[in-house]
Write a protein that holds these residues in place. Structure first.
Motif, PDB file in Angstrom:
ATOM      1  N   GLU A 103      17.487 -14.842 -10.095  1.00  0.00           N
ATOM      2  CA  GLU A 103      16.370 -15.558  -9.479  1.00  0.00           C
ATOM      3  C   GLU A 103      15.022 -15.044  -9.955  1.00  0.00           C
ATOM      4  O   GLU A 103      14.001 -15.687  -9.775  1.00  0.00           O
ATOM      5  CB  GLU A 103      16.452 -15.492  -7.947  1.00  0.00           C
ATOM      6  N   GLY A 209      15.301 -15.638   0.787  1.00  0.00           N
ATOM      7  CA  GLY A 209      14.785 -16.976   1.123  1.00  0.00           C
ATOM      8  C   GLY A 209      13.740 -17.507   0.168  1.00  0.00           C
ATOM      9  O   GLY A 209      13.141 -18.545   0.413  1.00  0.00           O
ATOM     10  N   ALA A 211      14.359 -17.523  -3.359  1.00  0.00           N
ATOM     11  CA  ALA A 211      14.972 -17.686  -4.670  1.00  0.00           C
ATOM     12  C   ALA A 211      14.711 -19.066  -5.253  1.00  0.00           C
ATOM     13  O   ALA A 211      14.862 -20.073  -4.566  1.00  0.00           O
ATOM     14  CB  ALA A 211      16.482 -17.456  -4.560  1.00  0.00           C
ATOM     15  N   TYR A 212      14.336 -19.097  -6.508  1.00  0.00           N
ATOM     16  CA  TYR A 212      14.171 -20.322  -7.307  1.00  0.00           C
ATOM     17  C   TYR A 212      13.182 -21.315  -6.692  1.00  0.00           C
ATOM     18  O   TYR A 212      13.237 -22.507  -6.972  1.00  0.00           O
ATOM     19  CB  TYR A 212      15.526 -21.027  -7.535  1.00  0.00           C
ATOM     20  N   MET A 213      12.284 -20.819  -5.821  1.00  0.00           N
ATOM     21  CA  MET A 213      11.318 -21.727  -5.203  1.00  0.00           C
ATOM     22  C   MET A 213      10.315 -22.250  -6.233  1.00  0.00           C
ATOM     23  O   MET A 213       9.798 -23.349  -6.103  1.00  0.00           O
ATOM     24  CB  MET A 213      10.546 -21.004  -4.083  1.00  0.00           C
TER      25      MET A 213
END
Lengths: 239, 481
Positions: A103, A209, A211-213
């Protein structure tokens, strides 16, 4: 009054101040020397050796070596670039770094360094060590598979957060970042607002919370290579 | 006196023009009767094992690495499971529509790849054509327009994926409870530019597949074919829905075996059998048992299982398709190609519909609610129904993963097709030529199997066929590079 000091990096004259390290003065002057464990908000540590340069013909970590008048520094010669590449490659094979699913990918300083240094595949055999994941904390987790032992979290927790949540334990290949509790991360005083949580250069300490946003294309190193901002500043200073 | 023949083992290894690495072995007894015909998967992936111990939010990005052809299916199916784990399964309209767009882009590119690059050489040149011509280069030489369309359609689907997932292959778009980006106006307009042409080409591809099936009906109606059950997911109103819905199975006559079953109950209805000779499991419908409960999945099964398609051009094609078999399920294995092209048209229509939907420019991307520890999800991947099932511990680390992929479900049917072709074309023959061997592959290719996914490798795939006697002595060998 702080004494000005003039020294040479790759043939270019740089003006720094007494008390600065080579890396500090170079970065301030817009000259990028690749580095990893160094962070401007923390005391120099000199553990990763990625910032190694030749100082008057001898290798030294630029993050811990103070500048001196007339010093001759070699940072981008073929020889130094090769040393650096080897150092970063060793960091890759020593841990379990799977960039394609991590991530931190795109925001990771280790990955960005590898791209900048032109590493396509490591020349050394992977060690595939068995490392622990500690996801016990409700907001933060440690994935030791990706830890490069830079000590940023150790220094930040101790010197900035005043908590001393992290420290090194073990030696050699067994060395790892341990947490200051009898059990796991959840039992420490760590808070997700701590500097120690935000300062990891790799994907070893991360907030849950998130990750990969950030989509691919908008991540820190998607558009510019690591060090580009420093170098742009250098160009501005010259013009 | 005629010399008594020994048992002959024929191996097609590897099988070409499919995704992944497999082989076929056929045993002919001393009377040249097929004793056994099997399709083997010679690779092993093991994703179910190595996601264990990893945080659940990594799983959608990790499991898609199973494959480079339809990674989006695994990415989205895992994301749907993680939606449940974060209590965010009721996605915002923007998130759901972005994911659907990604999925239709995926169906579009994957079906294009299969039809034009992998299958069309057999359909255009015939099963017995010279293998030097019977390939995508041959297609490019003799049917340039078609080859270009195949490449451009695949590219278009990949562009849709890039706009939604961030990358053409192995992106990160779907995250637990939503999506990490919306569709910019620039991206939308770029994709809208070519969608009209894509629909037109997709329609032409349906015509081609349909004409091929109708023109060769006598040859195809029995080719690798048998009556079977079919599984697909359908929307509440019975429409074909490739992204989400309830499980429906129909038998060979069209009678429903079960219907509108939420995926959370899949274990009550589907079980898997392990056989010692294959890395792949054999799923079956529990109520019918392993002997009779095997079923097919994929385009053919989906078109057979749904009541209608909710886009006009594809629905018209579906009606014509079903008319061929009087409204009952079509069990002709080679009709997979026609069904697949009906779906590619449906996907193109859906992409157009979504691109014109202003919800895609919305900014409400993620929802989270009450966390859970176990989740099942289902999606219709290009090759068929795909199940993901995860359990996590209190820290969010995966403790168990089960992936039932489409090719696994088509395992028994593919083996049956191989057996059927072997019996029909090899029995009693002294010399097995390349065209006959290719027929075995043609039957497998109809299913568009992806062996990488199925066992949890793409590469150079020469074909070596060796005939050996029972002691292993080489009798005859044929090589195709």
């Amino acid at each position: 009054m702080i004494k000005p000091i003039t020294f040479i990096v790759d043939g270019k004259e740089i003006r720094g101040r007494e008390g600065q390290t080579i890396l500090q003065a170079a970065l301030e002057a817009g000259v990028y020397i690749p580095h990893l464990c160094f962070h401007p908000d923390l005391k120099p540590f000199g553990s990763c050796r990625v910032c190694t340069v030749m100082v008057n013909g001898r290798p030294a970590a630029s993050c811990t070596t103070p500048i001196a008048e007339g010093m001759i520094v070699e940072s981008s010669s073929e020889r130094i670039r090769e040393y650096r590449k080897i150092l970063v490659e060793m960091l890759f094979v020593e841990g379990n770094h799977f960039c394609m699913v991590c991530e931190k990918s795109g925001n990771c300083e280790l990955q960005a360094l590898a791209y900048r240094l032109g590493i396509t595949a490591p020349r050394f055999p992977y060690l595939f060590p068995k490392r622990e994941v500690d996801a016990s904390h409700p907001e933060v987790f440690i994935d030791r598979n990706r830890c490069v032992l830079c000590g940023r979290c150790v220094r930040a927790s101790r010197d900035v957060d005043g908590k001393h949540v992290f420290d090194f334990a073990g030696r050699g290949p067994e060395k790892k970042v341990a947490v200051n509790s009898k059990g796991r991360l959840a039992e420490t005083k760590l808070s997700s607002a701590d500097k120690a949580v935000d300062i990891c250069p790799v994907g070893a300490i991360l907030k849950k919370g998130e990750a990969y946003m950030v989509p691919v294309g908008k991540r820190a190193f998607d558009r510019k290579p690591i060090g580009a901002e420093i170098e742009e500043k250098g160009t501005d200073l010259q013009s | 006196m005629a010399e008594k023949k020994s048992v002959e083992r024929i191996a097609i290894h590897p099988v070409t023009r499919i995704e992944g690495h497999g082989k076929v072995t056929i045993l002919l007894d001393e009377n040249r009767k097929v004793k056994q015909a099997r399709m083997h998967i010679v690779e092993f992936r093991g994703f179910e094992r190595f996601v264990q111990g990893r945080p659940y939010w990594e799983v959608p990005v990790m499991v898609q690495r199973l494959c480079g052809i339809c990674p989006v299916s695994h990415h989205l199916c895992a994301a749907k499971a993680t939606d449940i784990l974060v209590g965010g399964e009721k996605l915002t309209p923007t998130a759901e529509k972005m994911r659907r767009l990604m999925h239709y882009g995926q169906i579009f590119q994957s079906h294009a790849l299969h039809f034009f690059h992998l299958a069309s050489p057999d359909l255009l040149f015939g099963f017995d054509a010279d293998p030097a011509v019977r390939n995508i280069i041959g297609v490019a030489r003799k049917h340039k327009d078609l080859a270009v369309q195949g490449v451009m359609m695949r590219k278009y689907g990949q562009e849709v994926i890039k706009a939604t997932a961030g990358k053409k292959i192995h992106g990160t778009g779907a995250i637990p409870g939503g999506i990490n980006k919306n569709l910019s106006i620039r991206e939308r307009d770029y994709l809208l530019e070519d969608i009209g042409k894509m629909i037109q080409w997709a329609k032409a591809a349906v015509d081609l597949a349909r004409k091929y099936t109708e023109d060769h009906l006598e040859e195809l109606k029995d080719f690798g074919t048998f009556p079977s059950n079919h599984l697909g997911i359908v929307r509440e109103d019975g429409a074909l829905d490739l992204y989400d819905g309830g499980l429906r199975t129909v038998d060979a006559e069209g009678n429903k075996i079960f219907d509108h079953i939420p995926v959370q109950r899949y274990l009550e209805f589907i079980a898997e059998e392990v056989r010692p000779w294959s890395y792949m499991k054999f799923p079956f419908i529990k109520s019918l048992g392993p002997e009779k409960g095997w079923y097919r999945v994929g385009p053919l099964s989906r078109i057979n299982a749904c009541d209608f398609i909710d886009t006009p051009l594809a629905e018209k094609e579906r009606q014509d398709f079903m008319a061929l078999t009087g409204g009952k399920p079509n069990n002709i294995t080679m009709a997979y190609h026609w069904a697949r092209m009906i779906e590619i048209l449906h996907a193109a229509e859906k992409i157009q519909e979504l691109l014109n939907d202003p919800d895609l420019q919305g900014t409400d991307l993620v929802v989270r609610g009450e966390p859970r520890r176990e989740a099942m999800a289902v999606i219709e991947a290009p090759r068929g129904t795909l199940f993901h099932h995860y359990r996590i511990n209190e820290e969010g680390l995966v403790t168990k993963a089960n992936l039932i992929v489409s090719t696994t479900q088509n395992n028994e049917p593919m083996n049956r097709s191989v057996t059927k072709v072997a019996k029909d074309f090899m029995e009693g023959k002294d010399k097995i030529d390349e065209g006959i061997l290719n027929r075995v592959e043609v039957a497998i290719r109809a299913y568009d199997p992806c062996l990488s996914c199925a066992t949890h490798a793409l590469g150079n795939m020469p074909l070596v066929v060796e005939a050996r006697d029972e002691s292993g002595r080489l009798l005859d060998s044929l090589r195709r590079d």
